[in-house]
Design a protein around this motif. Structure first.
Motif, mmCIF file in Angstrom:
data_model
loop_
_atom_site.group_PDB
_atom_site.id
_atom_site.type_symbol
_atom_site.label_atom_id
_atom_site.label_comp_id
_atom_site.label_asym_id
_atom_site.label_seq_id
_atom_site.Cartn_x
_atom_site.Cartn_y
_atom_site.Cartn_z
ATOM 1 N N UNK A 202 0.822 -1.216 0.000
ATOM 2 C CA UNK A 202 0.000 0.000 0.000
ATOM 3 C C UNK A 202 0.858 1.269 0.000
ATOM 4 N N UNK A 203 0.508 2.177 -0.885
ATOM 5 C CA UNK A 203 1.260 3.421 -1.014
ATOM 6 C C UNK A 203 2.190 3.444 -2.212
ATOM 7 N N UNK A 204 2.479 2.288 -2.797
ATOM 8 C CA UNK A 204 3.321 2.250 -3.995
ATOM 9 C C UNK A 204 2.663 3.033 -5.129
ATOM 10 N N UNK A 205 3.499 3.720 -5.923
ATOM 11 C CA UNK A 205 2.995 4.514 -7.037
ATOM 12 C C UNK A 205 3.096 3.726 -8.337
ATOM 13 N N UNK A 218 -2.105 5.188 -6.888
ATOM 14 C CA UNK A 218 -1.536 4.687 -5.632
ATOM 15 C C UNK A 218 -2.147 3.322 -5.329
ATOM 16 N N UNK A 219 -1.291 2.348 -5.111
ATOM 17 C CA UNK A 219 -1.754 0.988 -4.832
ATOM 18 C C UNK A 219 -2.432 0.922 -3.463
ATOM 19 N N UNK A 220 -3.558 0.212 -3.414
ATOM 20 C CA UNK A 220 -4.301 0.037 -2.153
ATOM 21 C C UNK A 220 -4.180 -1.374 -1.603
ATOM 22 N N UNK A 221 -4.574 -2.373 -2.382
ATOM 23 C CA UNK A 221 -4.586 -3.751 -1.885
ATOM 24 C C UNK A 221 -4.679 -4.720 -3.057
ATOM 25 N N UNK A 268 -5.648 -0.032 -7.450
ATOM 26 C CA UNK A 268 -5.040 1.272 -7.176
ATOM 27 C C UNK A 268 -6.067 2.352 -7.472
ATOM 28 N N UNK A 269 -5.795 3.553 -6.994
ATOM 29 C CA UNK A 269 -6.707 4.676 -7.208
ATOM 30 C C UNK A 269 -5.905 5.891 -7.651
ATOM 31 N N UNK A 270 -6.502 6.720 -8.523
ATOM 32 C CA UNK A 270 -5.788 7.871 -9.069
ATOM 33 C C UNK A 270 -5.538 8.913 -7.985
#
Length: 295
Positions: A202-205, A218-221, A268-270
């Motif tokens: 989590x947090x990876x771009x 940004x990666x979530x899960x 991931x989310x923008x």
């Protein structure tokens, strides 16, 4: 002196001791050779007759053993081709696609100044390509390696995934669009574009480059599902009745790494976007420049 007419003269050949008449000697040699050959043939027949005869079962076992060895060699060659050679071929094709896209890209390759504006309004969303196999962007994932950059291609068929890299599901949105931008990629063969998908935290771009600009997700899960779970591609993943208000990126690949019994899904989310005219995010600027130079 004249001999009498009834005198018969004999012509005698005087031979020295030990001399052998040539005609007689050749006949004797030929006869000896024939005898030797006959003896050898008889000995060979006796030797074959003395060998134990193989039974049907023993012959069958030998044939099966040889077939198994041949099948093993073929299987080994197939594994080498699948896990090694397909990666070499796909990597070459993908690098060529990345270089071509980068060289045609219009925009600076240096990041914007630290004091430059960061709010560029709603993301610009390009139209979906009309033709399958069209390369419309590049994906950068620093977690997969500082030099990781793979082409984004229209379609998820064998023609796209086996050669060009990350394929877009045509039912999903384009980068930056509201809803779900969903892509698929191989994990161990044909370039192994998502081999390290399980290493995301989590947090990876994840950076997406198109002709319009750069989109930072940004990666979530992640999630492990069965292959039949098509709901992960919905505008709001896994929620069929929800209306999309966010901008998702969903990456799908096979699971486990050397199998295909399941699917691993990375959500991931923008986080932000910036136009091509202002330059790339600092985290990928060096790789963007290298791609443009064909390195």
């Amino acid at each position: 002196m004249t001999l009498p007419l009834n005198f018969s003269q004999e012509t005698r050949v005087v031979r020295s001791p030990g001399h052998v008449d040539s005609a007689v000697g050749v006949d004797e040699l030929i006869s000896d050779n024939e005898n030797v050959r006959h003896q050898r043939r008889r000995a060979a027949r006796r030797q074959r007759a003395q060998r134990p005869k193989q039974g049907f079962f023993r012959t069958l076992v030998q044939i099966i053993g040889e077939l198994l060895i041949t099948c093993g060699i073929i299987l080994l060659l197939f594994v080498v081709w699948e896990l090694w050679w397909t990666n070499i071929e796909a990597n070459t094709a993908q690098q060529a696609a990345v270089s071509q896209f980068a060289q045609e890209f219009q925009g600076p390759v240096t990041p914007p100044a630290p004091a430059a504006p960061t709010d560029f309004g709603p993301p610009k969303v390009m139209d979906a390509p009309e033709l399958p196999s069209t390369v419309f962007g590049i994906a950068y994932v620093p977690r997969f390696g500082e030099n990781y950059s793979r082409p984004l291609v229209e379609g998820v068929g064998q023609a796209q995934l086996d050669t060009l890299g990350l394929g877009r599901y045509d039912s999903s949105t384009m980068p930056g669009g509201v809803g779900n931008f969903a892509v698929a990629g191989h994990r161990q063969t044909h370039g192994a574009v998502l081999d390290a998908i399980h290493t995301l935290v989590p947090g990876d771009k994840i950076y997406i480059q198109t002709k319009d600009g750069y989109y930072t997700y940004v990666f979530r899960n992640n999630q492990i599902v069965m292959p039949s779970r098509g709901d992960v591609l919905l505008p709001v993943p896994t929620q069929p009745d929800a209306k999309a208000t966010e901008r998702f990126l969903t990456m799908t690949s096979c699971n486990p790494r050397f199998g295909a019994e399941e699917r691993i899904i990375a959500y991931s989310i923008l986080e932000s976007w910036q136009p091509a005219s202002v330059g790339p995010p600092a985290a990928i600027a060096a790789q963007v420049a290298a791609n443009q130079k064909g390195q």
